[in-house]
Enzyme design. Structure first.
Site, PDB file in Angstrom:
ATOM      1  N   ARG A   1       0.816  -1.212   0.000  1.00 49.73           N
ATOM      2  CA  ARG A   1       0.000   0.000   0.000  1.00 49.73           C
ATOM      3  C   ARG A   1       0.850   1.262   0.000  1.00 49.73           C
ATOM      4  O   ARG A   1       0.339   2.357   0.218  1.00 49.73           O
ATOM      5  CB  ARG A   1      -0.935   0.009   1.220  1.00 49.73           C
TER       6      ARG A   1
ATOM      7  N   GLU B   1      -1.713  -9.072  -5.272  1.00 48.57           N
ATOM      8  CA  GLU B   1      -3.015  -9.727  -5.420  1.00 48.57           C
ATOM      9  C   GLU B   1      -2.864 -11.215  -5.729  1.00 48.57           C
ATOM     10  O   GLU B   1      -3.645 -12.034  -5.249  1.00 48.57           O
ATOM     11  CB  GLU B   1      -3.843  -9.043  -6.502  1.00 48.57           C
TER      12      GLU B   1
ATOM     13  N   GLN C   1      -6.005 -16.830  -1.547  1.00 51.97           N
ATOM     14  CA  GLN C   1      -6.102 -17.946  -0.596  1.00 51.97           C
ATOM     15  C   GLN C   1      -4.972 -17.944   0.427  1.00 51.97           C
ATOM     16  O   GLN C   1      -4.595 -19.003   0.952  1.00 51.97           O
ATOM     17  CB  GLN C   1      -6.104 -19.292  -1.349  1.00 51.97           C
ATOM     18  N   THR C   2      -4.385 -16.785   0.676  1.00 52.38           N
ATOM     19  CA  THR C   2      -3.213 -16.718   1.546  1.00 52.38           C
ATOM     20  C   THR C   2      -3.320 -15.516   2.483  1.00 52.38           C
ATOM     21  O   THR C   2      -3.732 -14.440   2.065  1.00 52.38           O
ATOM     22  CB  THR C   2      -1.927 -16.609   0.703  1.00 52.38           C
TER      23      THR C   2
ATOM     24  N   TYR D   1     -11.651 -11.947  -9.948  1.00 47.57           N
ATOM     25  CA  TYR D   1     -11.294 -11.175  -8.764  1.00 47.57           C
ATOM     26  C   TYR D   1     -10.068 -10.295  -9.020  1.00 47.57           C
ATOM     27  O   TYR D   1     -10.089  -9.079  -8.797  1.00 47.57           O
ATOM     28  CB  TYR D   1     -11.023 -12.072  -7.537  1.00 47.57           C
TER      29      TYR D   1
ATOM     30  N   ASP E   1     -14.054 -11.209  -3.577  1.00 45.99           N
ATOM     31  CA  ASP E   1     -13.335 -12.338  -2.990  1.00 45.99           C
ATOM     32  C   ASP E   1     -14.174 -12.909  -1.840  1.00 45.99           C
ATOM     33  O   ASP E   1     -15.323 -12.526  -1.662  1.00 45.99           O
ATOM     34  CB  ASP E   1     -11.962 -11.880  -2.505  1.00 45.99           C
TER      35      ASP E   1
ATOM     36  N   CYS F   1     -15.539  -8.102  10.305  1.00 48.76           N
ATOM     37  CA  CYS F   1     -16.617  -9.004   9.877  1.00 48.76           C
ATOM     38  C   CYS F   1     -16.025 -10.379   9.569  1.00 48.76           C
ATOM     39  O   CYS F   1     -16.085 -10.875   8.452  1.00 48.76           O
ATOM     40  CB  CYS F   1     -17.313  -8.410   8.652  1.00 48.76           C
TER      41      CYS F   1
ATOM     42  N   CYS G   1     -18.295  -2.538  14.540  1.00 49.69           N
ATOM     43  CA  CYS G   1     -18.446  -2.392  13.091  1.00 49.69           C
ATOM     44  C   CYS G   1     -18.967  -1.010  12.706  1.00 49.69           C
ATOM     45  O   CYS G   1     -19.999  -0.565  13.204  1.00 49.69           O
ATOM     46  CB  CYS G   1     -19.382  -3.467  12.538  1.00 49.69           C
TER      47      CYS G   1
END
Length: 363
Positions: free
Chosen positions: A35, A47, A52-53, A130, A148, A202, A212
DNA sequence: GAGACGTGGGT
DNA sequence: TACCCAAGTCT
């Protein structure tokens, strides 16, 4: 889109939702290596790694990878062996091979500039719906959905969408919803905020609804069903495989084999091994026969040195580890002989790194 | 559309 | 212990 969902969206306070979400994100977002800027190449690499990581797993890999391959050109010019080595331990190795291939494609076809066109992006290897949306929104600030697991969880709760998120076609419903509610002014922050919310607040189990920023917009919270969503059907149990593996040494050389270019752990290196069957023949005997028939190696194998379990998503290897000595390798094929130092250049799956650790402990 | 494809962490 | 999961894609 479902009619009920359409009706729900008509009453949804889109503008206040966007404002509440973006305000929270700008206050609470994590300081992550990818970022620091919006370089499309770095967004792309991050990305792919994040598929999945977990974020904490990716961080060191991302930093090291970008240091080694700072630009499209640097990665395009690298050897696949080097790229796989940088990916060693991260898993899903086809991601590395596809990224490498796609980066070469971008260099050749698009002059080294990551496309900002959905049609061009989705043709690149390893870029699905995605990742396409993530690159377009995060790197180019275009109002495209990036759906995702986080987004499906968060949105399914906010709008109480009871579709099974394990089914591929369900993603399209969420993409339609996102197109309706995405901030046209800040699509990059909006998409990242949704994922950040899924990661920090969440969460899959025991979400922190009281913390939240958008709970007043959340139908699941108001109905007390946040723990029931999202709906996700179970995956079936996976199969067990018995493996016998050999650390073979002769003089200062170890014997390693390169796995096929397709399938499980493609193009990674491993210690010679075979699947064994229960029967009259011991694992040791089956292994010796395999080494002779498959690789032309005559060897003496010692007693069982230990066992290692390698759990994949879809199967488990139960590996019996043997140490052995090579008597004759004049007819050998499909095997590389390397010294311990040279082994550092080759990428091994984690289970085979453990096999070598076991060997070093015992000798 | 279902299954292949890695790994490490959380409960 | 034994699941389930985590910023998915390919076949």
């Amino acid at each position: 889109m479902e009619e009920i969902l359409q009706k729900q969206l008509m009453h949804f306070q889109k503008e206040t939702f966007q404002r509440d979400l973006l305000e929270w994100y700008r206050r609470e977002k994590r300081d992550l290596p990818w970022r620091k800027d919006q370089d499309p190449y770095k967004v792309w690499v991050s990305e792919i790694m994040l598929q999945q990581t977990r974020v904490d797993t990716v961080k060191p890999f991302f930093n090291q990878f970008i240091k080694k391959f700072p630009t499209i050109e640097a990665l395009a010019e690298a050897d696949e062996e080097e790229v796989l080595k940088a990916w060693e331990g991260l898993g899903y190795y086809s991601r590395a091979r596809n990224l490498h291939s796609a980066v070469k494609e971008v260099k050749e076809t698009y002059g080294g500039k990551v496309p900002d066109d959905p049609k061009q992006l989705e043709k690149l290897k390893g870029i699905g719906p995605y990742t396409k949306g993530a690159i377009l929104s995060i790197a180019y600030n275009l109002p495209e959905p990036a759906v995702d697991g986080n987004v499906m969880r968060v949105v399914s709760r906010i709008l109480t969408i009871w579709e099974d998120i394990a089914k591929p076609k369900t993603r399209k419903i969420f993409e339609s919803v996102i197109r309706e509610i995405i901030s046209k002014e800040h699509p990059s922050d909006f998409n990242q905020a949704l994922m950040e919310l899924g990661a920090l607040v969440c969460t899959p189990t025991s979400p922190s609804c009281l913390l939240c920023p958008v709970r007043k917009h959340c139908a699941a919270y108001h109905e007390g069903v946040e723990e029931e969503l999202p709906v996700k059907t179970k995956t079936k149990a996976h199969r067990q495989v018995q493996i016998a593996a050999a650390v073979l040494k002769k003089d200062d050389f170890y014997y390693i084999h390169k796995r096929p270019s397709q399938g499980l752990l493609a193009n990674l290196w491993e210690f010679p091994n075979c699947e064994t069957k229960r029967g009259n023949l011991s694992q040791k005997k089956q292994l010796e026969q395999f080494l002779q028939q498959e690789y032309g190696i005559e060897s003496t194998i010692g007693d069982l040195a230990g066992t290692i379990q390698h759990v994949f998503s879809h199967l488990t290897w139960n590996i019996s580890v043997f140490f052995g000595h090579v008597k004759n390798d004049t007819e050998m094929k499909e095997i590389n002989k390397v010294t311990k130092d040279e082994m550092n250049q080759y990428a091994f799956p984690v289970s085979h790194q453990k096999i070598f650790s076991l060997y070093q402990e015992q000798s």
